[in-house]
Design a protein around this motif. Structure first.
Motif, PDB file in Angstrom:
ATOM      1  N   THR A  27      21.096   8.169   7.405  1.00  0.00           N
ATOM      2  CA  THR A  27      22.180   7.480   8.113  1.00  0.00           C
ATOM      3  C   THR A  27      23.500   8.235   8.066  1.00  0.00           C
ATOM      4  O   THR A  27      24.386   7.957   8.874  1.00  0.00           O
ATOM      5  CB  THR A  27      22.399   6.075   7.530  1.00  0.00           C
ATOM      6  N   SER A  28      23.644   9.186   7.156  1.00  0.00           N
ATOM      7  CA  SER A  28      24.903   9.912   7.034  1.00  0.00           C
ATOM      8  C   SER A  28      24.737  11.401   7.364  1.00  0.00           C
ATOM      9  O   SER A  28      25.365  11.918   8.284  1.00  0.00           O
ATOM     10  CB  SER A  28      25.460   9.756   5.618  1.00  0.00           C
ATOM     11  N   THR A  29      23.859  12.094   6.625  1.00  0.00           N
ATOM     12  CA  THR A  29      23.721  13.542   6.817  1.00  0.00           C
ATOM     13  C   THR A  29      23.179  13.876   8.197  1.00  0.00           C
ATOM     14  O   THR A  29      23.719  14.749   8.906  1.00  0.00           O
ATOM     15  CB  THR A  29      22.802  14.127   5.734  1.00  0.00           C
ATOM     16  N   LEU A  30      22.097  13.208   8.618  1.00  0.00           N
ATOM     17  CA  LEU A  30      21.532  13.493   9.938  1.00  0.00           C
ATOM     18  C   LEU A  30      22.506  13.098  11.042  1.00  0.00           C
ATOM     19  O   LEU A  30      22.552  13.729  12.106  1.00  0.00           O
ATOM     20  CB  LEU A  30      20.200  12.758  10.114  1.00  0.00           C
ATOM     21  N   ASN A  31      23.293  12.067  10.799  1.00  0.00           N
ATOM     22  CA  ASN A  31      24.332  11.650  11.738  1.00  0.00           C
ATOM     23  C   ASN A  31      25.291  12.813  11.988  1.00  0.00           C
ATOM     24  O   ASN A  31      25.578  13.174  13.132  1.00  0.00           O
ATOM     25  CB  ASN A  31      25.062  10.438  11.142  1.00  0.00           C
ATOM     26  N   ARG A  32      25.783  13.410  10.890  1.00  0.00           N
ATOM     27  CA  ARG A  32      26.731  14.524  11.020  1.00  0.00           C
ATOM     28  C   ARG A  32      26.101  15.718  11.725  1.00  0.00           C
ATOM     29  O   ARG A  32      26.734  16.369  12.574  1.00  0.00           O
ATOM     30  CB  ARG A  32      27.210  14.931   9.634  1.00  0.00           C
ATOM     31  N   VAL A  33      24.854  16.050  11.398  1.00  0.00           N
ATOM     32  CA  VAL A  33      24.193  17.208  12.015  1.00  0.00           C
ATOM     33  C   VAL A  33      24.063  17.006  13.525  1.00  0.00           C
ATOM     34  O   VAL A  33      24.304  17.931  14.325  1.00  0.00           O
ATOM     35  CB  VAL A  33      22.819  17.449  11.365  1.00  0.00           C
ATOM     36  N   MET A  34      23.673  15.797  13.934  1.00  0.00           N
ATOM     37  CA  MET A  34      23.532  15.534  15.370  1.00  0.00           C
ATOM     38  C   MET A  34      24.852  15.699  16.108  1.00  0.00           C
ATOM     39  O   MET A  34      24.911  16.289  17.188  1.00  0.00           O
ATOM     40  CB  MET A  34      23.000  14.115  15.586  1.00  0.00           C
ATOM     41  N   VAL A  35      25.932  15.197  15.510  1.00  0.00           N
ATOM     42  CA  VAL A  35      27.226  15.187  16.200  1.00  0.00           C
ATOM     43  C   VAL A  35      27.917  16.542  16.118  1.00  0.00           C
ATOM     44  O   VAL A  35      28.485  17.021  17.111  1.00  0.00           O
ATOM     45  CB  VAL A  35      28.130  14.087  15.616  1.00  0.00           C
ATOM     46  N   VAL A  36      27.884  17.177  14.950  1.00  0.00           N
ATOM     47  CA  VAL A  36      28.652  18.413  14.749  1.00  0.00           C
ATOM     48  C   VAL A  36      27.824  19.643  15.098  1.00  0.00           C
ATOM     49  O   VAL A  36      28.178  20.418  15.999  1.00  0.00           O
ATOM     50  CB  VAL A  36      29.161  18.499  13.289  1.00  0.00           C
ATOM     51  N   GLU A  37      26.737  19.878  14.390  1.00  0.00           N
ATOM     52  CA  GLU A  37      25.947  21.092  14.607  1.00  0.00           C
ATOM     53  C   GLU A  37      25.254  21.110  15.968  1.00  0.00           C
ATOM     54  O   GLU A  37      25.144  22.157  16.599  1.00  0.00           O
ATOM     55  CB  GLU A  37      24.905  21.259  13.493  1.00  0.00           C
ATOM     56  N   LEU A  38      24.767  19.955  16.419  1.00  0.00           N
ATOM     57  CA  LEU A  38      24.039  19.911  17.691  1.00  0.00           C
ATOM     58  C   LEU A  38      24.906  19.465  18.865  1.00  0.00           C
ATOM     59  O   LEU A  38      24.449  19.474  20.011  1.00  0.00           O
ATOM     60  CB  LEU A  38      22.823  18.985  17.566  1.00  0.00           C
ATOM     61  N   ALA A  39      26.158  19.028  18.585  1.00  0.00           N
ATOM     62  CA  ALA A  39      27.104  18.609  19.626  1.00  0.00           C
ATOM     63  C   ALA A  39      26.534  17.515  20.527  1.00  0.00           C
ATOM     64  O   ALA A  39      26.745  17.510  21.740  1.00  0.00           O
ATOM     65  CB  ALA A  39      27.535  19.819  20.459  1.00  0.00           C
ATOM     66  N   LEU A  40      25.818  16.574  19.926  1.00  0.00           N
ATOM     67  CA  LEU A  40      25.273  15.444  20.678  1.00  0.00           C
ATOM     68  C   LEU A  40      26.271  14.297  20.689  1.00  0.00           C
ATOM     69  O   LEU A  40      27.139  14.207  19.817  1.00  0.00           O
ATOM     70  CB  LEU A  40      23.951  14.995  20.058  1.00  0.00           C
ATOM     71  N   PRO A  41      26.190  13.384  21.641  1.00  0.00           N
ATOM     72  CA  PRO A  41      27.102  12.239  21.658  1.00  0.00           C
ATOM     73  C   PRO A  41      26.952  11.395  20.388  1.00  0.00           C
ATOM     74  O   PRO A  41      25.842  11.185  19.889  1.00  0.00           O
ATOM     75  CB  PRO A  41      26.661  11.450  22.903  1.00  0.00           C
ATOM     76  N   ALA A  42      28.081  10.915  19.861  1.00  0.00           N
ATOM     77  CA  ALA A  42      28.055  10.100  18.646  1.00  0.00           C
ATOM     78  C   ALA A  42      27.274   8.806  18.852  1.00  0.00           C
ATOM     79  O   ALA A  42      26.811   8.196  17.883  1.00  0.00           O
ATOM     80  CB  ALA A  42      29.484   9.777  18.196  1.00  0.00           C
ATOM     81  N   LEU A  43      27.125   8.405  20.129  1.00  0.00           N
ATOM     82  CA  LEU A  43      26.375   7.185  20.412  1.00  0.00           C
ATOM     83  C   LEU A  43      24.922   7.297  19.965  1.00  0.00           C
ATOM     84  O   LEU A  43      24.316   6.305  19.552  1.00  0.00           O
ATOM     85  CB  LEU A  43      26.441   6.877  21.910  1.00  0.00           C
ATOM     86  N   LEU A  44      24.348   8.509  20.039  1.00  0.00           N
ATOM     87  CA  LEU A  44      22.931   8.680  19.703  1.00  0.00           C
ATOM     88  C   LEU A  44      22.631   8.304  18.250  1.00  0.00           C
ATOM     89  O   LEU A  44      21.780   7.442  18.004  1.00  0.00           O
ATOM     90  CB  LEU A  44      22.484  10.108  19.993  1.00  0.00           C
ATOM     91  N   PRO A  45      23.296   8.910  17.247  1.00  0.00           N
ATOM     92  CA  PRO A  45      23.025   8.466  15.884  1.00  0.00           C
ATOM     93  C   PRO A  45      23.425   7.019  15.648  1.00  0.00           C
ATOM     94  O   PRO A  45      22.811   6.325  14.822  1.00  0.00           O
ATOM     95  CB  PRO A  45      23.850   9.428  15.019  1.00  0.00           C
ATOM     96  N   GLY A  46      24.443   6.549  16.377  1.00  0.00           N
ATOM     97  CA  GLY A  46      24.821   5.144  16.242  1.00  0.00           C
ATOM     98  C   GLY A  46      23.688   4.216  16.645  1.00  0.00           C
ATOM     99  O   GLY A  46      23.402   3.226  15.972  1.00  0.00           O
ATOM    100  N   VAL A  47      23.023   4.540  17.751  1.00  0.00           N
ATOM    101  CA  VAL A  47      21.895   3.730  18.214  1.00  0.00           C
ATOM    102  C   VAL A  47      20.728   3.835  17.238  1.00  0.00           C
ATOM    103  O   VAL A  47      20.047   2.836  16.949  1.00  0.00           O
ATOM    104  CB  VAL A  47      21.472   4.173  19.628  1.00  0.00           C
ATOM    105  N   LEU A  48      20.488   5.030  16.699  1.00  0.00           N
ATOM    106  CA  LEU A  48      19.377   5.212  15.766  1.00  0.00           C
ATOM    107  C   LEU A  48      19.604   4.433  14.470  1.00  0.00           C
ATOM    108  O   LEU A  48      18.674   3.811  13.932  1.00  0.00           O
ATOM    109  CB  LEU A  48      19.187   6.699  15.467  1.00  0.00           C
ATOM    110  N   VAL A  49      20.824   4.448  13.966  1.00  0.00           N
ATOM    111  CA  VAL A  49      21.135   3.667  12.759  1.00  0.00           C
ATOM    112  C   VAL A  49      20.989   2.175  13.055  1.00  0.00           C
ATOM    113  O   VAL A  49      20.472   1.411  12.227  1.00  0.00           O
ATOM    114  CB  VAL A  49      22.549   4.007  12.249  1.00  0.00           C
ATOM    115  N   ALA A  50      21.456   1.752  14.229  1.00  0.00           N
ATOM    116  CA  ALA A  50      21.296   0.340  14.608  1.00  0.00           C
ATOM    117  C   ALA A  50      19.812  -0.023  14.692  1.00  0.00           C
ATOM    118  O   ALA A  50      19.408  -1.134  14.327  1.00  0.00           O
ATOM    119  CB  ALA A  50      21.987   0.078  15.944  1.00  0.00           C
ATOM    120  N   LEU A  51      18.979   0.929  15.159  1.00  0.00           N
ATOM    121  CA  LEU A  51      17.542   0.685  15.238  1.00  0.00           C
ATOM    122  C   LEU A  51      16.946   0.450  13.853  1.00  0.00           C
ATOM    123  O   LEU A  51      16.114  -0.444  13.677  1.00  0.00           O
ATOM    124  CB  LEU A  51      16.854   1.876  15.905  1.00  0.00           C
TER     125      LEU A  51
END
Length: 454
Positions: A27-51
């Motif tokens: 919920t934290s480390t993979l969130n950061r990797v998706m947003v920072v290293e992969l430059a994905l929208p922050a909504l994506l990890p947000g939806v995954l955590v909500a899931l």
């Protein structure tokens, strides 16, 4: 069954720490990797955590399974295995997103769903084991110890994983996640070895003995219990208020008072320090209540639950005043007080949950604990959306940022007041309706005539 001493409680705390170690990576480390290293929208990890919160609606079903089997250890171990597998799958999916985004996202959905199911199975049965084996007078301290060890699992894993992830590479991410998952599973096996023991005797099944009810029947019976139903509503409302503040506190400090990112992060640390202080306060008060009869009222879990909700509302009103006035001189003190009130309320609620799980008809502890766990998970999943959504609406309607944030904090304060009223009206079932009536020595920890043991 032999009651658990502090050593046994600490062993369950190790399991909770192992659970937290895997969760914080996903919920934290993979969130950061998706947003920072992969430059994905922050909504994506947000939806995954909500899931991962959403699938925890399966908690009552998991609890029913452990009720039917009569043992919690297999569900805890199986849940940790599922949780570790989900963590590795989620990390693999994150790495895959760099080369094949659609396939990686699809695999991430599976990984985060497995994480939620693993938390449901292991976390629910762990709480049921605590509820059934920890004496009443120790419940506040036991809840504090277990949750502090979980927080320690968060902190240790975040620190060590961060160290070994630098410099970042996909291979390092997979290696660190797999190592943490394996270590967490191994620690769980060691901590649970011989802990639960075996039933006092092997039950003899006769033709006249009623069959175990199906899950839907068991859930319907629990929902018909007034205390269980009211407590479910209380858990949902209080945890909604608890979680709604998380995502807007730092933006509030930055927008209204000009806090830098580092300073606002430190402010969040002040809040977490307050949470820890509130938890320790409840545990220390319970120890004093157990030792001195004249101070028995200090151990009232019902009192700490209601008082913590009211204190949280007052601290939020302090943030309202700060937002409207623009005076941030006492902001850190107010945030610390909010954290302390949240910590006291949460330990009172968890200890009360352990108490009420044993109340009512039949062996339904797992279903009750699962029902309340599902209410908490759904509230946490919605809390961030409600808090940020209300903030956006308020900023659209109100020109002053401070006043807009104050409006949201005021709504959260009212929600905490509503939670206190709900807790006040929760009464334990009459002795003749309880599954195991007793004259407990922790009357101060419960209160009379209305009793709450969240």
């Amino acid at each position: 069954m032999k009651p658990f001493g502090w050593g046994s409680v600490a062993r369950l705390g190790l399991v909770q720490a192992a659970l937290g170690a895997i969760v914080v990576l996903t919920t934290s480390t993979l969130n950061r990797v998706m947003v920072v290293e992969l430059a994905l929208p922050a909504l994506l990890p947000g939806v995954l955590v909500a899931l991962h919160y959403l699938v925890q609606i399966a908690r009552p079903r998991m609890g029913h399974g452990s009720d039917v089997g009569g043992r919690r250890t297999p569900w805890i171990v199986g849940g940790m295995a599922l949780l570790g597998t989900g963590g590795v799958v989620a990390a693999l999916a994150t790495v895959w997103m760099a080369t094949n985004r659609p396939a990686g996202i699809a695999l991430a959905v599976l990984g985060f769903a497995l994480v939620g199911l693993g938390v449901s199975a292991s976390g629910t049965s762990l709480l049921v084991m605590l509820a059934k084996r920890v004496p009443d007078a120790r419940r506040g301290g036991a809840a504090t110890l277990v949750w502090m060890m979980m927080i320690a699992g968060f902190a240790i894993t975040a620190g060590l994983a961060g160290k070994f992830l630098d410099p970042y590479s996909p291979e390092r991410l997979l290696l660190v996640t797999s190592t943490v998952s394996l270590l967490a599973f191994g620690l769980t096996l060691l901590a649970l070895r011989g802990l639960e023991g075996h039933p006092a005797g092997t039950p003899v099944v006769t033709q006249d003995e009623p069959a175990k009810p199906a899950f839907r029947q068991a859930l319907a019976e629990v929902w018909q219990e007034p205390v269980a139903r009211r407590f479910t509503v209380f858990v949902f409302v209080s945890m909604l208020a608890y979680s709604a503040q998380d995502l807007i506190l730092e933006p509030f400090a930055g927008t209204v008072f000009g806090y830098s990112p580092g300073a606002s992060t430190q402010l969040s640390g002040v809040q977490h320090g307050g949470v820890l202080g509130g938890m320790l306060l409840v545990a220390f008060s319970g120890a004093l209540a157990a030792r001195f009869a004249a101070l028995r009222w200090l151990g009232s879990l019902r009192g700490w639950t209601i008082g913590g909700c009211i204190a949280s509302a007052l601290a939020l009103l302090g943030l309202v005043v700060a937002g409207v006035s623009g005076n941030g001189d006492s902001l850190k003190a107010t945030v610390f007080a909010l954290g302390a009130a949240n910590g006291a309320f949460s330990i009172g609620a968890i200890g009360s949950m352990m108490r009420l799980a044993n109340e009512g008809q039949g062996s339904r502890e797992g279903v009750r604990m699962g029902l309340w766990g599902a209410a908490q998970a759904i509230a946490f999943g919605l809390g961030g959306l409600v808090g940020t959504g209300a903030s956006d609406i308020a900023h659209h309607l109100i020109a002053s940022p401070g006043t807009a944030y104050a409006f949201v904090f005021a709504l959260e304060a009212l929600t905490f007041i509503a939670s206190a009223l709900l807790a006040w009206h929760i009464s334990a079932p009459p002795p003749q309706a309880a599954a195991a009536p007793s004259t407990r020595a922790d009357g101060a920890a419960i209160g009379a005539p209305t009793r709450l043991s969240a």
